[in-house]
Design a protein around this motif. Sequence first.
Motif, PDB file in Angstrom:
ATOM      1  N   SER A   1       3.580  -7.018 -13.805  1.00 61.99           N
ATOM      2  CA  SER A   1       2.023  -6.687 -11.982  1.00 61.99           C
ATOM      3  C   SER A   1       3.382  -5.499 -11.351  1.00 61.99           C
ATOM      4  O   SER A   1       4.307  -5.885 -11.269  1.00 61.99           O
ATOM      5  N   HIS A   2       2.755  -4.541 -11.569  1.00 59.11           N
ATOM      6  CA  HIS A   2       3.003  -2.888 -10.748  1.00 59.11           C
ATOM      7  C   HIS A   2       3.044  -3.890  -8.928  1.00 59.11           C
ATOM      8  O   HIS A   2       3.828  -3.288  -8.061  1.00 59.11           O
ATOM      9  N   PHE A   3       2.331  -4.499  -8.359  1.00 56.30           N
ATOM     10  CA  PHE A   3       1.859  -4.923  -6.809  1.00 56.30           C
ATOM     11  C   PHE A   3       2.992  -6.502  -6.800  1.00 56.30           C
ATOM     12  O   PHE A   3       3.641  -6.404  -5.271  1.00 56.30           O
ATOM     13  N   TRP A   4       3.676  -6.784  -7.907  1.00 57.36           N
ATOM     14  CA  TRP A   4       4.603  -7.829  -7.872  1.00 57.36           C
ATOM     15  C   TRP A   4       5.713  -8.288  -9.196  1.00 57.36           C
ATOM     16  O   TRP A   4       5.296  -8.905  -9.804  1.00 57.36           O
ATOM     17  N   PRO A   5       6.766  -7.464  -8.713  1.00 59.19           N
ATOM     18  CA  PRO A   5       7.741  -7.808  -9.888  1.00 59.19           C
ATOM     19  C   PRO A   5       8.529  -7.701 -10.150  1.00 59.19           C
ATOM     20  O   PRO A   5       9.597  -8.365 -10.084  1.00 59.19           O
ATOM     21  N   ALA A   6       8.129  -9.383 -10.002  1.00 59.09           N
ATOM     22  CA  ALA A   6       8.689 -10.855  -9.324  1.00 59.09           C
ATOM     23  C   ALA A   6       7.854 -11.487 -10.817  1.00 59.09           C
ATOM     24  O   ALA A   6       6.995 -11.772 -11.585  1.00 59.09           O
ATOM     25  N   LYS A   7       8.018 -13.216 -11.156  1.00 56.36           N
ATOM     26  CA  LYS A   7       8.309 -13.852 -11.831  1.00 56.36           C
ATOM     27  C   LYS A   7       6.925 -14.491 -10.958  1.00 56.36           C
ATOM     28  O   LYS A   7       6.456 -14.344  -9.621  1.00 56.36           O
ATOM     29  N   PRO A   8       5.453 -15.423 -11.858  1.00 57.10           N
ATOM     30  CA  PRO A   8       4.874 -15.378 -13.293  1.00 57.10           C
ATOM     31  C   PRO A   8       5.412 -13.810 -13.609  1.00 57.10           C
ATOM     32  O   PRO A   8       5.091 -14.472 -14.909  1.00 57.10           O
ATOM     33  N   PHE A   9       5.980 -12.940 -13.571  1.00 62.33           N
ATOM     34  CA  PHE A   9       4.659 -11.527 -14.195  1.00 62.33           C
ATOM     35  C   PHE A   9       6.754 -11.539 -15.090  1.00 62.33           C
ATOM     36  O   PHE A   9       7.281 -11.364 -14.475  1.00 62.33           O
TER      37      PHE A   9
ATOM     38  N   THR B   1       3.889  -1.947  -2.975  1.00 60.61           N
ATOM     39  CA  THR B   1       3.694  -2.735  -2.319  1.00 60.61           C
ATOM     40  C   THR B   1       3.435  -3.223  -1.090  1.00 60.61           C
ATOM     41  O   THR B   1       2.198  -3.535  -0.346  1.00 60.61           O
ATOM     42  N   LEU B   2       4.602  -3.187  -0.988  1.00 54.90           N
ATOM     43  CA  LEU B   2       4.433  -2.884   1.365  1.00 54.90           C
ATOM     44  C   LEU B   2       3.537  -2.216   1.982  1.00 54.90           C
ATOM     45  O   LEU B   2       2.714  -2.445   3.311  1.00 54.90           O
ATOM     46  N   GLY B   3       3.831  -0.916   1.369  1.00 61.69           N
ATOM     47  CA  GLY B   3       3.140   0.170   1.955  1.00 61.69           C
ATOM     48  C   GLY B   3       1.516   0.148   1.926  1.00 61.69           C
ATOM     49  O   GLY B   3       0.289   0.689   2.900  1.00 61.69           O
ATOM     50  N   VAL B   4       0.876   0.054   0.037  1.00 57.38           N
ATOM     51  CA  VAL B   4      -0.147  -0.949   0.337  1.00 57.38           C
ATOM     52  C   VAL B   4      -0.935  -1.830   1.419  1.00 57.38           C
ATOM     53  O   VAL B   4      -2.429  -2.306   1.916  1.00 57.38           O
ATOM     54  N   VAL B   5       0.041  -2.598   1.661  1.00 61.16           N
ATOM     55  CA  VAL B   5      -0.259  -4.182   2.052  1.00 61.16           C
ATOM     56  C   VAL B   5      -1.012  -3.912   3.550  1.00 61.16           C
ATOM     57  O   VAL B   5      -2.095  -3.928   4.503  1.00 61.16           O
TER      58      VAL B   5
ATOM     59  N   LEU C   1      -3.989  -2.437   8.422  1.00 60.50           N
ATOM     60  CA  LEU C   1      -5.128  -1.091   9.427  1.00 60.50           C
ATOM     61  C   LEU C   1      -6.324  -0.937   9.130  1.00 60.50           C
ATOM     62  O   LEU C   1      -7.148  -1.175   9.749  1.00 60.50           O
ATOM     63  N   LEU C   2      -6.921  -1.530   7.821  1.00 57.53           N
ATOM     64  CA  LEU C   2      -7.853  -0.823   7.717  1.00 57.53           C
ATOM     65  C   LEU C   2      -8.921  -2.109   8.139  1.00 57.53           C
ATOM     66  O   LEU C   2     -10.344  -2.435   8.896  1.00 57.53           O
ATOM     67  N   GLY C   3      -8.006  -3.147   7.630  1.00 60.90           N
ATOM     68  CA  GLY C   3      -8.527  -4.807   8.763  1.00 60.90           C
ATOM     69  C   GLY C   3      -8.764  -4.465   9.710  1.00 60.90           C
ATOM     70  O   GLY C   3     -10.248  -5.237  10.744  1.00 60.90           O
ATOM     71  N   TRP C   4      -8.098  -4.435  10.609  1.00 64.97           N
ATOM     72  CA  TRP C   4      -7.769  -3.805  12.036  1.00 64.97           C
ATOM     73  C   TRP C   4      -8.867  -3.089  12.060  1.00 64.97           C
ATOM     74  O   TRP C   4      -9.707  -3.203  13.360  1.00 64.97           O
ATOM     75  N   TRP C   5      -8.993  -1.949  11.818  1.00 58.76           N
ATOM     76  CA  TRP C   5     -10.338  -1.301  12.273  1.00 58.76           C
ATOM     77  C   TRP C   5     -11.692  -2.079  11.945  1.00 58.76           C
ATOM     78  O   TRP C   5     -12.110  -1.203  13.507  1.00 58.76           O
TER      79      TRP C   5
END
Length: 241
Positions: free
Chosen positions: A1-9, A26-30, A35-39
Amino acid sequence: SHFWPAKPFSTALFPGQWRTKAWVSTLGVVSVLALLGWWASAAASIAPVLALYGGPYLVVNFWLVLYTWLQHTDVEVPHFDDDEWSWVRGAFMSVDRPYGPVLDFLHHRIGSTHVAHHMDARIPHYHARRATDALRRAFPDHYRYDPTPIYKALWRVVTKCNVVSKADVGWKFVVEDAGVQPIALGQTALARDLLNHERGGPVPATAISRDAVRREVRPMGPAFRPTGGQPVRSGSSQGVG
């Protein structure tokens, strides 16, 4: 996974510092999603988020993927194994297309001069047309241009570029009837000669080197390092793709 570079991937995709970079991404995406949710919460509606962010985001990404896809994909553009690939061959595996004056103006001709962009991305967009003309004259068997209207070319790529099969050189799309004239490109015999040369065989009369290609576009702008001299200033590169 490009967003979770750890197990189980699998973590093999991110050696060394790339794992840290993946986490930062991943931190940037989150953060953006938060911010979009806050908006949406502050506006008491998701409608302005979809109208001002979601819609433009989808349109821009749709167009960027479509544009890039047509620059690098067609029924006669092969894929190469590691032992078949070379810089020159790979750089010429791009297709210039007629996007018309409006799109050429908006995108600095990156779609109609993309082969020159592959030769050297430092060529300024205002010299890309001249660089393309020079490549066409110097390497007529390798430069690719497809005059098919964009909407027809897109339909052909969508419907025909699905399955590849091993060819004499590279892997080519399995196409029963492409329905168009072939794109201008190097002949199979020439490709075999170049492949043999790259594997240590005799130099064919038509062999092309990276330096030979760049000599043709050297006069196109201040984007090169003269032999034995100081680096020269690079102009702005082309904008999209």
